[in-house]
Enzyme design. Structure first.
Site, PDB file in Angstrom:
ATOM      1  CB  VAL A 114     -57.698 -59.199 134.465  1.00 22.91           C
ATOM      2  CG1 VAL A 114     -58.679 -59.843 135.756  1.00 22.91           C
ATOM      3  CG2 VAL A 114     -56.081 -59.619 134.763  1.00 22.91           C
ATOM      4  CB  SER A 115     -58.207 -56.353 129.854  1.00 27.67           C
ATOM      5  OG  SER A 115     -59.467 -57.215 129.297  1.00 27.67           O
ATOM      6  CB  SER A 116     -55.311 -53.680 132.317  1.00 26.97           C
ATOM      7  OG  SER A 116     -56.446 -53.434 133.204  1.00 26.97           O
ATOM      8  CD  GLN A 123     -59.313 -55.442 134.381  1.00 29.79           C
ATOM      9  OE1 GLN A 123     -58.686 -55.812 133.285  1.00 29.79           O
ATOM     10  NE2 GLN A 123     -60.649 -55.076 134.366  1.00 29.79           N
TER      11      GLN A 123
END
Length: 211
Positions: A69-71, A74
């Site tokens: 996931v990016s961040s 999340q």
């Protein structure tokens, strides 16, 4: 045309280590091997291609499942991805390991991604499983898939369509790139940099809401 090769060359062709090839031979898994007068192993590449040894490789080698996931906000999605990968691999009876990253799909220096690449290049896995292609990289996933093809590694995508959060994650990746370049240009603590990043965040938020 017949080409007879050494165990090192045969292992490289199959994308495994010479030790794995010797073990398969001991286990009677249909490795088409012949011996020289001096007792050295030799392999006919034509017979290797037509044998069931590539299927044996996929069944015998480790499956690596990758989640990302990016961040940080999340993390729950990351846990869901990991659980889905685990259940998918268990349902197929595969011996597997889950590797995960928390970072942008445009960041090529993530620890998990490096681990994955090392496993691919060293011929240590027979299968790569992803919930979705973009979990690997936002751009450049096809290059890694090509490496897998060269190494004889099967790639399994559980979901082949776009994920619901595609636009939001893409926007976050773009914001990350611009933030880095802005910090280098103006300095990370400068008022101009903070204002630029704030304006970009507002613009991206409005754009994603409009979809």
């Amino acid at each position: 045309m017949t080409k007879i090769v050494t165990i090192q060359e045969a292992a490289h062709f199959l994308g495994v280590s010479p030790q794995t090839l010797r073990r398969w031979e001991r286990q009677g898994k249909g490795v088409p091997v012949q011996r020289t007068v001096g007792g050295q192993r030799r392999y006919d590449l034509t017979k290797l291609r037509s044998s069931n040894i590539l299927t044996t490789k996929h069944q015998d080698c480790l499956t690596l499942a990758y989640a990302r996931v990016s961040s940080h906000d999340q993390k729950e999605d990351l846990q869901r991805q990991e659980k889905m990968l685990e259940m998918f691999c268990i349902s197929h009876g595969w011996s597997f390991r889950v590797v995960s990253d928390l970072g942008s799909g445009m960041n090529y220096h993530k620890r998990g991604l490096k681990t994955l690449l090392n496993h691919i290049l060293n011929g240590e896995i027979g299968r790569l499983v992803l919930t979705h292609k973009d979990r690997l990289l936002r751009f450049g996933a096809e290059l890694i898939f090509s490496l897998c093809e060269i190494k004889g590694i099967e790639v399994v995508l559980i979901n082949k369509g776009n994920e619901p959060s595609f636009e939001e994650e893409l926007a976050a990746d773009v914001l990350e790139i611009i933030t880095v370049f802005s910090a280098r240009l103006y300095g990370s603590r400068s008022r101009k940099n903070k204002k630029l990043v704030e304006n970009l965040e507002n613009a991206i938020l409005n754009a994603t809401r409009s979809h």
